[in-house]
Design a protein around this motif. Structure first.
Motif, PDB file in Angstrom:
ATOM      1  N   SER A 211      -3.137  -6.081   4.580  1.00  0.00           N
ATOM      2  CA  SER A 211      -1.737  -6.363   4.259  1.00  0.00           C
ATOM      3  C   SER A 211      -0.826  -5.357   4.954  1.00  0.00           C
ATOM      4  O   SER A 211       0.243  -5.715   5.454  1.00  0.00           O
ATOM      5  N   ILE A 212      -1.270  -4.101   4.987  1.00  0.00           N
ATOM      6  CA  ILE A 212      -0.410  -3.080   5.598  1.00  0.00           C
ATOM      7  C   ILE A 212      -0.310  -3.296   7.101  1.00  0.00           C
ATOM      8  O   ILE A 212       0.773  -3.176   7.687  1.00  0.00           O
ATOM      9  N   THR A 213      -1.430  -3.698   7.715  1.00  0.00           N
ATOM     10  CA  THR A 213      -1.373  -4.009   9.154  1.00  0.00           C
ATOM     11  C   THR A 213      -0.389  -5.137   9.401  1.00  0.00           C
ATOM     12  O   THR A 213       0.400  -5.098  10.339  1.00  0.00           O
ATOM     13  N   ARG A 214      -0.434  -6.149   8.523  1.00  0.00           N
ATOM     14  CA  ARG A 214       0.473  -7.281   8.732  1.00  0.00           C
ATOM     15  C   ARG A 214       1.918  -6.873   8.508  1.00  0.00           C
ATOM     16  O   ARG A 214       2.812  -7.322   9.219  1.00  0.00           O
ATOM     17  N   ILE A 215       2.140  -5.993   7.542  1.00  0.00           N
ATOM     18  CA  ILE A 215       3.508  -5.505   7.316  1.00  0.00           C
ATOM     19  C   ILE A 215       4.017  -4.810   8.570  1.00  0.00           C
ATOM     20  O   ILE A 215       5.163  -4.977   8.977  1.00  0.00           O
ATOM     21  N   ARG A 216       3.114  -4.074   9.224  1.00  0.00           N
ATOM     22  CA  ARG A 216       3.525  -3.379  10.446  1.00  0.00           C
ATOM     23  C   ARG A 216       3.914  -4.386  11.532  1.00  0.00           C
ATOM     24  O   ARG A 216       4.941  -4.246  12.188  1.00  0.00           O
ATOM     25  N   ASP A 217       3.082  -5.432  11.684  1.00  0.00           N
ATOM     26  CA  ASP A 217       3.398  -6.448  12.692  1.00  0.00           C
ATOM     27  C   ASP A 217       4.746  -7.110  12.408  1.00  0.00           C
ATOM     28  O   ASP A 217       5.539  -7.348  13.308  1.00  0.00           O
ATOM     29  N   PHE A 218       4.982  -7.385  11.128  1.00  0.00           N
ATOM     30  CA  PHE A 218       6.273  -7.976  10.774  1.00  0.00           C
ATOM     31  C   PHE A 218       7.409  -7.013  11.075  1.00  0.00           C
ATOM     32  O   PHE A 218       8.504  -7.426  11.447  1.00  0.00           O
ATOM     33  N   GLY A 219       7.133  -5.722  10.895  1.00  0.00           N
ATOM     34  CA  GLY A 219       8.150  -4.711  11.194  1.00  0.00           C
ATOM     35  C   GLY A 219       8.562  -4.781  12.651  1.00  0.00           C
ATOM     36  O   GLY A 219       9.751  -4.737  12.981  1.00  0.00           O
ATOM     37  N   VAL A 220       7.556  -4.918  13.539  1.00  0.00           N
ATOM     38  CA  VAL A 220       7.842  -5.020  14.975  1.00  0.00           C
ATOM     39  C   VAL A 220       8.688  -6.259  15.237  1.00  0.00           C
ATOM     40  O   VAL A 220       9.705  -6.214  15.933  1.00  0.00           O
ATOM     41  N   GLU A 221       8.264  -7.384  14.616  1.00  0.00           N
ATOM     42  CA  GLU A 221       8.979  -8.642  14.817  1.00  0.00           C
ATOM     43  C   GLU A 221      10.426  -8.520  14.330  1.00  0.00           C
ATOM     44  O   GLU A 221      11.356  -8.927  15.029  1.00  0.00           O
ATOM     45  N   ALA A 222      10.585  -7.932  13.150  1.00  0.00           N
ATOM     46  CA  ALA A 222      11.932  -7.806  12.584  1.00  0.00           C
ATOM     47  C   ALA A 222      12.817  -6.964  13.497  1.00  0.00           C
ATOM     48  O   ALA A 222      13.979  -7.324  13.748  1.00  0.00           O
ATOM     49  N   ALA A 271       8.071  -8.635   1.739  1.00  0.00           N
ATOM     50  CA  ALA A 271       8.155  -8.386   0.306  1.00  0.00           C
ATOM     51  C   ALA A 271       6.939  -8.965  -0.402  1.00  0.00           C
ATOM     52  O   ALA A 271       6.375  -8.355  -1.314  1.00  0.00           O
ATOM     53  N   ARG A 272       6.517 -10.177   0.060  1.00  0.00           N
ATOM     54  CA  ARG A 272       5.351 -10.804  -0.579  1.00  0.00           C
ATOM     55  C   ARG A 272       4.104  -9.981  -0.351  1.00  0.00           C
ATOM     56  O   ARG A 272       3.270  -9.826  -1.239  1.00  0.00           O
ATOM     57  N   LEU A 273       3.966  -9.456   0.863  1.00  0.00           N
ATOM     58  CA  LEU A 273       2.805  -8.609   1.138  1.00  0.00           C
ATOM     59  C   LEU A 273       2.843  -7.369   0.252  1.00  0.00           C
ATOM     60  O   LEU A 273       1.814  -6.935  -0.281  1.00  0.00           O
ATOM     61  N   GLY A 274       4.055  -6.817   0.106  1.00  0.00           N
ATOM     62  CA  GLY A 274       4.209  -5.645  -0.753  1.00  0.00           C
ATOM     63  C   GLY A 274       3.770  -5.968  -2.172  1.00  0.00           C
ATOM     64  O   GLY A 274       3.040  -5.207  -2.811  1.00  0.00           O
ATOM     65  N   ALA A 275       4.217  -7.151  -2.641  1.00  0.00           N
ATOM     66  CA  ALA A 275       3.858  -7.562  -3.998  1.00  0.00           C
ATOM     67  C   ALA A 275       2.351  -7.761  -4.105  1.00  0.00           C
ATOM     68  O   ALA A 275       1.722  -7.387  -5.100  1.00  0.00           O
ATOM     69  N   ARG A 276       1.763  -8.337  -3.038  1.00  0.00           N
ATOM     70  CA  ARG A 276       0.327  -8.577  -3.067  1.00  0.00           C
ATOM     71  C   ARG A 276      -0.440  -7.249  -3.175  1.00  0.00           C
ATOM     72  O   ARG A 276      -1.403  -7.133  -3.927  1.00  0.00           O
ATOM     73  N   ILE A 277       0.042  -6.259  -2.425  1.00  0.00           N
ATOM     74  CA  ILE A 277      -0.590  -4.941  -2.488  1.00  0.00           C
ATOM     75  C   ILE A 277      -0.565  -4.426  -3.916  1.00  0.00           C
ATOM     76  O   ILE A 277      -1.562  -3.956  -4.459  1.00  0.00           O
ATOM     77  N   GLU A 278       0.604  -4.575  -4.532  1.00  0.00           N
ATOM     78  CA  GLU A 278       0.787  -4.114  -5.909  1.00  0.00           C
ATOM     79  C   GLU A 278      -0.178  -4.849  -6.840  1.00  0.00           C
ATOM     80  O   GLU A 278      -0.881  -4.247  -7.648  1.00  0.00           O
ATOM     81  N   VAL A 279      -0.218  -6.172  -6.674  1.00  0.00           N
ATOM     82  CA  VAL A 279      -1.027  -7.003  -7.561  1.00  0.00           C
ATOM     83  C   VAL A 279      -2.520  -6.690  -7.407  1.00  0.00           C
ATOM     84  O   VAL A 279      -3.270  -6.655  -8.372  1.00  0.00           O
ATOM     85  N   LEU A 280      -2.935  -6.450  -6.161  1.00  0.00           N
ATOM     86  CA  LEU A 280      -4.345  -6.143  -5.926  1.00  0.00           C
ATOM     87  C   LEU A 280      -4.693  -4.738  -6.404  1.00  0.00           C
ATOM     88  O   LEU A 280      -5.752  -4.500  -6.972  1.00  0.00           O
ATOM     89  N   ALA A 281      -3.772  -3.812  -6.179  1.00  0.00           N
ATOM     90  CA  ALA A 281      -4.077  -2.418  -6.448  1.00  0.00           C
ATOM     91  C   ALA A 281      -4.076  -2.113  -7.944  1.00  0.00           C
ATOM     92  O   ALA A 281      -4.961  -1.419  -8.444  1.00  0.00           O
ATOM     93  N   ASP A 282      -3.105  -2.671  -8.640  1.00  0.00           N
ATOM     94  CA  ASP A 282      -2.930  -2.302 -10.042  1.00  0.00           C
ATOM     95  C   ASP A 282      -4.159  -2.522 -10.919  1.00  0.00           C
ATOM     96  O   ASP A 282      -4.595  -1.598 -11.603  1.00  0.00           O
ATOM     97  N   PRO A 283      -4.751  -3.744 -10.920  1.00  0.00           N
ATOM     98  CA  PRO A 283      -5.927  -3.950 -11.769  1.00  0.00           C
ATOM     99  C   PRO A 283      -7.067  -3.011 -11.396  1.00  0.00           C
ATOM    100  O   PRO A 283      -7.758  -2.492 -12.275  1.00  0.00           O
ATOM    101  N   LEU A 284      -7.226  -2.768 -10.083  1.00  0.00           N
ATOM    102  CA  LEU A 284      -8.294  -1.877  -9.654  1.00  0.00           C
ATOM    103  C   LEU A 284      -8.077  -0.479 -10.224  1.00  0.00           C
ATOM    104  O   LEU A 284      -9.012   0.162 -10.710  1.00  0.00           O
ATOM    105  N   LEU A 285      -6.841  -0.046 -10.177  1.00  0.00           N
ATOM    106  CA  LEU A 285      -6.539   1.292 -10.675  1.00  0.00           C
ATOM    107  C   LEU A 285      -6.722   1.353 -12.192  1.00  0.00           C
ATOM    108  O   LEU A 285      -7.250   2.324 -12.731  1.00  0.00           O
TER     109      LEU A 285
END
Ligand code: ADP
Ligand code: MG
Length: 617
Positions: A211-222, A271-285
């Motif tokens: 997800s973070i890699t994809r966020i970076r790619d979107f950053g370049v695009e933006a 934002a969705r990727l950010g939310a996904r990170i949150e959703v995936l990370a929280d239960p694990l933590l």
């Protein structure tokens, strides 16, 4: 395996990205030292405050005996500290001891936040100035390649992103320190539980990696979309008349709407990727907390106090893990802007080829010579490195001698290379081969600033700022001219009308001089050139867009200078230059005929044909 771990750490901490960032951005050692110091201090107070929780919990559990039975680093240091200060061991004292470092921590937090903002913004400004300086130093050819809006976007928006990226890195630094601290406290409490928690943190990092890699790619695009949009808006606003005349308001707003829509879609995806990170990370933590509890109670048989502190620290560690991931996202997003800044700055620096010589140019006294001059428009490259155009040969073997004080006119078909030729004299471009000398000195030996200031240059475009007439007239002059000098130049250029305006010289011109007619603007521009009082005057079709009355004024002004200044003019209408001392007919990059008007008419060649065709017109 080992290499894999190194890779993982590298990726997790984004060391390469940060190193790259630091190679682009100049951060002072003192700034780094200050930031590291404050982050470390914050972590230290946090650590002491947290460590104090264990004695408090144990005291609450078993009272005074906790001291005698309590073992481990924490208790022994607390005990020692209290003995030195002769403090009684009571709950209130212990609580106060825990509270003081927390207060101190907040003070440091304040200082740290403040200083980080100072440093990040300083860096933003520094980046902007570096970029602007590089762009301002670039050869004119650089501006042929880059849209104005693009450069504005780089200098204003993207450099800002650079400051934010650095701020994120700085935050990341203190978050890392705190994570190390929490892990240290946990290690003091229980090694196996620490291992479990760290394993979960690593797992989270692996899960969100994509997800973070994809966020970076979107950053370049933006960043790219943002730049394109900026360039388009600036370009279209500059040609508003055309947009109005073709009634393209809808099409233009549609175009911007499309860019905005693309941008919106990217932002939402981010934002969705950010939310996904949150959703995936929280239960694990959370899971790591439960597993810790389970192992702590059933396997290790920890005391309630130890377990309580452990949970407390894990929760804080997990909060930092989340913050750390958010930081990685921010760095990834902002990095794109930083790379754009870097590539533009590098391109600008690479196209800074016109070097300053040592000799101060003080005016042409004897003669100006071009010796076998050739010029090719160079290949241009996009910032990405692809070749846009092949080199275009424009001038070929041009040799000419121009005595000081003479009047030379360049005439010939459009596209022949006349504008290019006159741009070589103030070194707006440099010759590809051959030499240009002023009084026997190669112009590359002159300090280019004094050379350019020593040449009056007037083109078809009057080049006026949206400022007052006076500001336009005195722009770039070394010494403030007197009112008489200004009046003399203004009248010499037949621009006396400015004195009749209600505000006189203080009248503002409006964007690109729209408050005046083309002829009036050109006469103001000529007044500026006359005020400079240079020995050389270069005029590139200054009247070709003007009415015949304005044209008459400009030529009358030039006629008065004939013999006093070296005048080189590119002329479209031959009738205006028949009095020239020397006419050069330029065609396809070569001088095909030269002489006075009479000589050339007598020759019955290209000049005569051109002249006669204009008489008929
Ligand atoms: P003139 O002023 O005689 O009309 P120019 O000097 O403007 O001619 O142009 C001469 C030639 O150079 C033309 O063929 C034109 O296409 C080419 N040219 C002008 N400017 C550039 C540029 N920035 N890059 C590449 N080619 C150019
Ligand atoms: Mg031209």
């Amino acid at each position: 395996m080992f290499a894999g771990v190194i890779d993982f750490i590298n990726e997790y901490l984004r060391i390469n990205a940060i190193r790259r960032m630091l190679s682009i951005v100049t951060v002072r050692k003192s700034e780094i030292a200050g930031l590291v110091f404050l982050a470390a201090l914050f972590a230290a107070f946090e650590g002491v405050g947290l460590s104090m929780l264990l004695p408090i919990l144990q005291y609450a559990e078993s009272g005074q005996t906790a001291i005698t039975q309590g073992s481990g680093v924490i208790w022994s240091s607390v005990g020692a500290f209290m003995r030195v200060l002769h403090l009684p061991i009571t709950l209130v004292v212990l609580l106060l001891l825990a509270f003081v470092p927390i207060l101190m921590r907040q003070v440091v937090f304040y200082l740290n936040t403040w200083y980080s903002a100072v440093v990040a913004n300083r860096i933003g400004v520094r980046m902007r100035m570096q970029t602007l300086d590089a762009v301002l130093d670039a050869d004119p050819a650089f501006f042929d390649r880059h849209a104005v809006g693009h450069l504005v976007g780089i200098a204003v928006t993207q450099t800002e992103a650079a400051g934010e990226a650095i701020l994120a890195v700085v935050k990341q630094l203190s978050v890392t320190l705190l994570m190390v601290l929490y892990v240290a406290i946990m290690l003091a409490l229980s090694v196996p539980l620490t291992a479990t928690t760290v394993a979960f943190a690593v797992l989270v990092a692996l899960v969100v990696k994509r997800s973070i890699t994809r966020i970076r790619d979107f950053g370049v695009e933006a960043a790219n979309v943002n730049q394109t949009m900026m360039a388009k808006i600036v370009e279209r606003f500059g040609l508003m008349r055309l947009v109005k005349m073709r009634d393209q308001k809808r099409a233009e707003s549609q175009r911007i709407a499309e860019y905005s829509e693309t941008m919106r879609a990217i932002r939402v995806k981010q934002a969705r990727l950010g939310a996904r990170i949150e959703v995936l990370a929280d239960p694990l933590l959370m899971l790591s907390v439960f597993i810790t509890l389970y192992i702590g109670i059933t396997v290790l048989g920890m005391t309630l106090a130890q377990l309580g502190l452990m949970l407390f620290v894990i929760t804080r560690l997990n909060a930092k893990v989340k913050e750390f991931n958010a930081g990685r996202q921010t760095i990834s997003t902002k990095m794109a802007g930083l790379l754009l800044v870097q590539s533009t700055t590098a391109d600008a620096a690479a196209s800074n080829t016109i070097r300053r010589g040592p000799i101060v140019f003080t005016g042409l006294k004897d003669r100006l010579m071009l010796d076998d001059v050739s010029f090719d428009y160079p290949q241009s490259r996009t910032p990405g490195g692809e070749v846009l155009d092949q080199a275009t040969p424009v001038l070929r073997g041009v040799s000419v001698e121009i005595p000081a004080g003479s009047f030379t006119a360049l005439v010939g078909r459009s596209g022949g290379g006349k504008s290019t030729l006159v741009e070589l004299l103030p070194r707006l471009r440099d010759v590809t081969s051959g030499t240009i000398t002023f009084d026997g000195v190669d112009i590359r030996a002159f300090d280019v600033g004094t050379l350019r200031k020593g040449i009056g240059y007037l083109t078809q475009d009057a080049m006026l700022f949206n400022e007052t007439v006076r500001e336009n007239l005195v722009y770039g002059l070394d010494a403030e001219p007197s009112e008489e000098q200004i009046r003399e130049a203004v009248e010499g250029a037949y621009a006396g009308f400015v004195y009749e305006l209600p505000l006189g010289l203080e009248t503002t011109l409006g964007d690109r001089g729209v408050r005046f007619s083309g002829g009036e603007r050109q006469r103001i521009a000529l007044a500026r050139v006359l005020l400079e009082d240079t020995s050389i005057l270069i005029l590139d079709e200054p009247t070709s867009a003007l009415d015949s009355e304005s044209e008459t004024y400009i030529h009358a002004a030039l006629a008065k200078l004939h013999g006093r200044k070296t005048i080189i003019t590119v002329a479209h209408r031959l009738a205006t230059v028949i009095q020239a001392d020397q006419l050069l007919v330029i065609d396809d990059g070569r001088i095909i005929e030269r002489g006075t008007h009479e000589e050339l008419i007598a020759r019955e060649g290209a000049y005569r044909r051109l002249f006669e065709s204009q008489l008929l017109a």
